[in-house]
Design a protein around this motif. Structure first.
Motif, PDB file in Angstrom:
ATOM      1  N   PRO A 151       5.986 154.306  68.990  1.00 48.88           N
ATOM      2  CA  PRO A 151       4.585 154.725  69.130  1.00 48.88           C
ATOM      3  C   PRO A 151       4.465 155.907  70.087  1.00 48.88           C
ATOM      4  CG  PRO A 151       4.836 152.347  69.456  1.00 48.88           C
ATOM      5  CD  PRO A 151       6.207 152.924  69.463  1.00 48.88           C
ATOM      6  N   THR A 152       3.433 156.693  69.895  1.00 48.04           N
ATOM      7  CA  THR A 152       3.223 157.876  70.728  1.00 48.04           C
ATOM      8  C   THR A 152       3.153 157.526  72.209  1.00 48.04           C
ATOM      9  OG1 THR A 152       1.981 158.861  68.900  1.00 48.04           O
ATOM     10  CG2 THR A 152       1.752 159.899  71.050  1.00 48.04           C
ATOM     11  N   GLU A 153       2.566 156.374  72.539  1.00 46.55           N
ATOM     12  CA  GLU A 153       2.379 155.989  73.938  1.00 46.55           C
ATOM     13  C   GLU A 153       3.602 155.282  74.535  1.00 46.55           C
ATOM     14  OE1 GLU A 153       0.868 152.697  71.298  1.00 46.55           O
ATOM     15  OE2 GLU A 153       0.717 154.894  71.388  1.00 46.55           O
ATOM     16  N   SER A 154       4.638 155.097  73.729  1.00 45.81           N
ATOM     17  CA  SER A 154       5.839 154.414  74.209  1.00 45.81           C
ATOM     18  C   SER A 154       6.571 155.241  75.260  1.00 45.81           C
ATOM     19  CB  SER A 154       6.777 154.145  73.022  1.00 45.81           C
ATOM     20  OG  SER A 154       8.074 153.822  73.471  1.00 45.81           O
ATOM     21  N   ARG A 155       7.265 154.576  76.180  1.00 46.65           N
ATOM     22  CA  ARG A 155       8.010 155.294  77.217  1.00 46.65           C
ATOM     23  C   ARG A 155       9.173 156.076  76.621  1.00 46.65           C
ATOM     24  NH1 ARG A 155      12.511 152.235  79.281  1.00 46.65           N
ATOM     25  NH2 ARG A 155      12.607 150.093  78.496  1.00 46.65           N
ATOM     26  N   TRP A 156       9.667 155.638  75.457  1.00 43.56           N
ATOM     27  CA  TRP A 156      10.773 156.351  74.819  1.00 43.56           C
ATOM     28  C   TRP A 156      10.285 157.613  74.105  1.00 43.56           C
ATOM     29  CZ3 TRP A 156      10.444 150.915  73.995  1.00 43.56           C
ATOM     30  CH2 TRP A 156      11.348 150.159  74.776  1.00 43.56           C
ATOM     31  N   ALA A 157       8.985 157.686  73.870  1.00 43.96           N
ATOM     32  CA  ALA A 157       8.434 158.842  73.155  1.00 43.96           C
ATOM     33  C   ALA A 157       8.552 160.130  73.957  1.00 43.96           C
ATOM     34  CB  ALA A 157       6.971 158.587  72.804  1.00 43.96           C
ATOM     35  N   GLN A 158       8.802 160.017  75.246  1.00 39.82           N
ATOM     36  CA  GLN A 158       8.924 161.201  76.095  1.00 39.82           C
ATOM     37  C   GLN A 158      10.303 161.852  75.989  1.00 39.82           C
ATOM     38  OE1 GLN A 158       5.958 161.886  77.328  1.00 39.82           O
ATOM     39  NE2 GLN A 158       5.327 159.911  76.444  1.00 39.82           N
ATOM     40  N   LEU A 159      11.250 161.164  75.348  1.00 39.42           N
ATOM     41  CA  LEU A 159      12.612 161.672  75.256  1.00 39.42           C
ATOM     42  C   LEU A 159      12.767 162.642  74.085  1.00 39.42           C
ATOM     43  CD1 LEU A 159      14.563 158.305  75.721  1.00 39.42           C
ATOM     44  CD2 LEU A 159      14.158 160.059  77.470  1.00 39.42           C
ATOM     45  N   ASP A 160      13.558 163.694  74.290  1.00 42.59           N
ATOM     46  CA  ASP A 160      13.931 164.569  73.177  1.00 42.59           C
ATOM     47  C   ASP A 160      15.083 163.955  72.388  1.00 42.59           C
ATOM     48  OD1 ASP A 160      12.056 166.589  73.726  1.00 42.59           O
ATOM     49  OD2 ASP A 160      13.380 167.465  75.246  1.00 42.59           O
ATOM     50  N   THR A 161      16.028 163.376  73.124  1.00 39.96           N
ATOM     51  CA  THR A 161      17.200 162.726  72.527  1.00 39.96           C
ATOM     52  C   THR A 161      17.495 161.461  73.311  1.00 39.96           C
ATOM     53  OG1 THR A 161      18.127 164.872  71.878  1.00 39.96           O
ATOM     54  CG2 THR A 161      19.644 163.003  71.940  1.00 39.96           C
ATOM     55  N   ILE A 162      17.863 160.406  72.596  1.00 40.32           N
ATOM     56  CA  ILE A 162      18.202 159.140  73.245  1.00 40.32           C
ATOM     57  C   ILE A 162      19.698 158.896  73.105  1.00 40.32           C
ATOM     58  CG2 ILE A 162      17.739 157.721  71.192  1.00 40.32           C
ATOM     59  CD1 ILE A 162      16.544 155.611  73.134  1.00 40.32           C
ATOM     60  N   THR A 163      20.334 158.436  74.168  1.00 38.77           N
ATOM     61  CA  THR A 163      21.774 158.172  74.145  1.00 38.77           C
ATOM     62  C   THR A 163      22.035 156.816  73.505  1.00 38.77           C
ATOM     63  OG1 THR A 163      21.825 157.037  76.282  1.00 38.77           O
ATOM     64  CG2 THR A 163      22.016 159.469  76.294  1.00 38.77           C
ATOM     65  N   PRO A 164      23.262 156.563  73.066  1.00 38.91           N
ATOM     66  CA  PRO A 164      23.595 155.245  72.508  1.00 38.91           C
ATOM     67  C   PRO A 164      23.292 154.108  73.477  1.00 38.91           C
ATOM     68  CG  PRO A 164      25.310 156.812  71.965  1.00 38.91           C
ATOM     69  CD  PRO A 164      24.388 157.516  72.909  1.00 38.91           C
ATOM     70  N   ALA A 165      23.609 154.302  74.755  1.00 39.91           N
ATOM     71  CA  ALA A 165      23.365 153.254  75.749  1.00 39.91           C
ATOM     72  C   ALA A 165      21.872 152.979  75.898  1.00 39.91           C
ATOM     73  CB  ALA A 165      23.969 153.659  77.092  1.00 39.91           C
ATOM     74  N   GLU A 166      21.058 154.038  75.904  1.00 39.99           N
ATOM     75  CA  GLU A 166      19.606 153.861  76.011  1.00 39.99           C
ATOM     76  C   GLU A 166      19.050 153.204  74.749  1.00 39.99           C
ATOM     77  OE1 GLU A 166      18.299 157.681  78.780  1.00 39.99           O
ATOM     78  OE2 GLU A 166      18.755 157.977  76.648  1.00 39.99           O
ATOM     79  N   LEU A 167      19.579 153.597  73.590  1.00 36.25           N
ATOM     80  CA  LEU A 167      19.115 153.024  72.325  1.00 36.25           C
ATOM     81  C   LEU A 167      19.372 151.522  72.273  1.00 36.25           C
ATOM     82  CD1 LEU A 167      17.911 153.587  69.510  1.00 36.25           C
ATOM     83  CD2 LEU A 167      20.242 153.971  68.684  1.00 36.25           C
ATOM     84  N   ALA A 168      20.463 151.085  72.877  1.00 35.97           N
ATOM     85  CA  ALA A 168      20.819 149.660  72.871  1.00 35.97           C
ATOM     86  C   ALA A 168      19.814 148.802  73.638  1.00 35.97           C
ATOM     87  CB  ALA A 168      22.216 149.475  73.456  1.00 35.97           C
ATOM     88  N   GLU A 169      18.951 149.443  74.432  1.00 34.54           N
ATOM     89  CA  GLU A 169      17.949 148.700  75.205  1.00 34.54           C
ATOM     90  C   GLU A 169      16.591 148.642  74.512  1.00 34.54           C
ATOM     91  OE1 GLU A 169      18.719 147.030  77.940  1.00 34.54           O
ATOM     92  OE2 GLU A 169      20.775 147.697  77.520  1.00 34.54           O
ATOM     93  N   VAL A 170      16.434 149.355  73.395  1.00 30.69           N
ATOM     94  CA  VAL A 170      15.141 149.400  72.698  1.00 30.69           C
ATOM     95  C   VAL A 170      15.006 148.206  71.760  1.00 30.69           C
ATOM     96  CG1 VAL A 170      13.641 150.759  71.190  1.00 30.69           C
ATOM     97  CG2 VAL A 170      15.200 151.924  72.767  1.00 30.69           C
ATOM     98  N   PRO A 171      13.929 147.414  71.869  1.00 33.58           N
ATOM     99  CA  PRO A 171      13.712 146.335  70.890  1.00 33.58           C
ATOM    100  C   PRO A 171      13.432 146.931  69.514  1.00 33.58           C
ATOM    101  CG  PRO A 171      11.851 146.500  72.415  1.00 33.58           C
ATOM    102  CD  PRO A 171      12.873 147.474  72.891  1.00 33.58           C
ATOM    103  N   LEU A 172      14.227 146.532  68.514  1.00 37.70           N
ATOM    104  CA  LEU A 172      14.174 147.193  67.211  1.00 37.70           C
ATOM    105  C   LEU A 172      13.835 146.240  66.068  1.00 37.70           C
ATOM    106  CD1 LEU A 172      17.404 149.386  67.454  1.00 37.70           C
ATOM    107  CD2 LEU A 172      15.039 150.189  67.674  1.00 37.70           C
ATOM    108  N   ALA A 173      13.155 146.765  65.078  1.00 32.23           N
ATOM    109  CA  ALA A 173      13.001 146.116  63.769  1.00 32.23           C
ATOM    110  C   ALA A 173      13.843 146.932  62.797  1.00 32.23           C
ATOM    111  CB  ALA A 173      11.547 146.114  63.331  1.00 32.23           C
ATOM    112  N   LEU A 174      14.721 146.253  62.033  1.00 31.63           N
ATOM    113  CA  LEU A 174      15.659 146.949  61.156  1.00 31.63           C
ATOM    114  C   LEU A 174      15.636 146.378  59.749  1.00 31.63           C
ATOM    115  CD1 LEU A 174      18.723 147.092  63.596  1.00 31.63           C
ATOM    116  CD2 LEU A 174      17.105 148.938  63.099  1.00 31.63           C
TER     117      LEU A 174
END
Length: 302
Positions: A171-194
């Motif tokens: 979502p636009t208001e998400s804290r991850w939305a401020q990133l240009d690129t996310i690292t694998p380690a950071e991605l592993a912390e994001v709750p995901l629907a797959l």
């Protein structure tokens, strides 16, 4: 042979259940059983055996199902051939497609095709990559669009090109939305629907996990692109999809697409496929042109 009885038996053979066929056909189970029994009496063979709540199709039944499939295909081909004579003024074209391609397919390829050939009826079958392949191989559809079509002696790839890398959609208001690129380690912390394993996109995700030696936080798994989008819209976390699957959400700025470090290394293609040896009718050729030139999936690699 009774055409209705053949139709009923075809669905029973596909679903392996009279009750399931009843739900598909909106006909009572008893009516289906009577029609199948009439076929058996007429042909003097046993077409199926009841096993628990389902049925087991006999060898005679399998051959009859193939005959019905062949007849239906020839009927569709005849209609297509006749419509070509009338410059594609009528007929039916069947397309199987991965669910994530639906907006792109309808907004660009189908819109273009239907404006040119308004009399042609289009039938869509939506599912995962495995579903698309099965539909093509069993001649239930004429052409298919999917990711990473596997080598198969029963398939021809009409067109293939590199596919857009997966992005993290949040979502636009998400804290991850401020990133240009996310690292694998950071991605592993994001709750995901797959998506589940029947989708080629999920296989790309699994490959990324292996290559990056990470474990993603999968909190929901499903077979619906709309469910993934709703999960993100609800602020529950993110999902991993190509940008072309959420072009409308990105345009209205309800989602943000974050680049994923290392995701560009995945060898993913988007493929337009057909059954091996199938003649290219005028309707198939016309739709092929609209898909290849119109769909963003075939014209976007970034």
């Amino acid at each position: 042979m009774d055409e209705r009885a053949l139709k009923y038996f075809e669905v029973v053979a596909k679903t392996k259940s009279i009750r399931a066929a009843s739900e598909v056909l909106h006909v009572s189970p008893s009516a289906i059983s009577r029609k199948v029994a009439q076929l058996e009496a007429q042909l003097n063979v046993r077409l199926m055996d009841r096993i628990g709540r389902g049925v087991d199709i006999t060898e005679s039944g399998v051959r009859l199902a193939r005959y019905i499939q062949d007849i239906n295909q020839k009927k569709n081909d005849l209609i297509s051939d006749l419509s070509e004579i009338e410059n594609l003024q009528s007929g039916t074209l069947r397309i199987s497609v991965g669910g994530g391609f639906i907006p792109d397919l309808i907004d660009h390829a189908i819109a273009q095709f239907s404006r040119r050939h308004p009399g042609v009826k289009l039938v869509l079958q939506v599912g995962g990559g495995d579903d698309v392949i099965d539909c093509i191989k069993h001649e239930e559809t004429d052409i298919g669009v999917l990711l990473n079509s596997p080598p198969d002696t029963k398939l021809d790839v009409l067109y293939s090109c590199p596919f857009q890398a997966l992005s993290l959609l949040v979502p636009t208001e998400s804290r991850w939305a401020q990133l240009d690129t996310i690292t694998p380690a950071e991605l592993a912390e994001v709750p995901l629907a797959l998506l589940n394993e029947s989708f080629s996109i999920r296989r790309a995700v699994d490959l990324y996990e292996v290559r990056q030696e990470i474990r993603l936080k999968e909190l929901m798994v499903c077979n619906s692109f709309d469910a993934l989008k709703n999960y993100v819209s609800a602020g529950l976390g993110g999902t991993l999809l190509p940008k072309v699957c959420v072009s409308k959400e990105l345009k209205n700025q309800s989602f943000v697409a974050v680049n994923i470090e290392g995701m560009h290394t995945l060898d993913t293609t988007v493929d337009l496929v057909i059954r091996k040896g199938r003649p290219l009718s005028a309707s198939i050729q016309a739709m092929q042109e609209c898909i290849v030139t119109g769909m963003k999936a075939f014209n976007a690699t970034t």
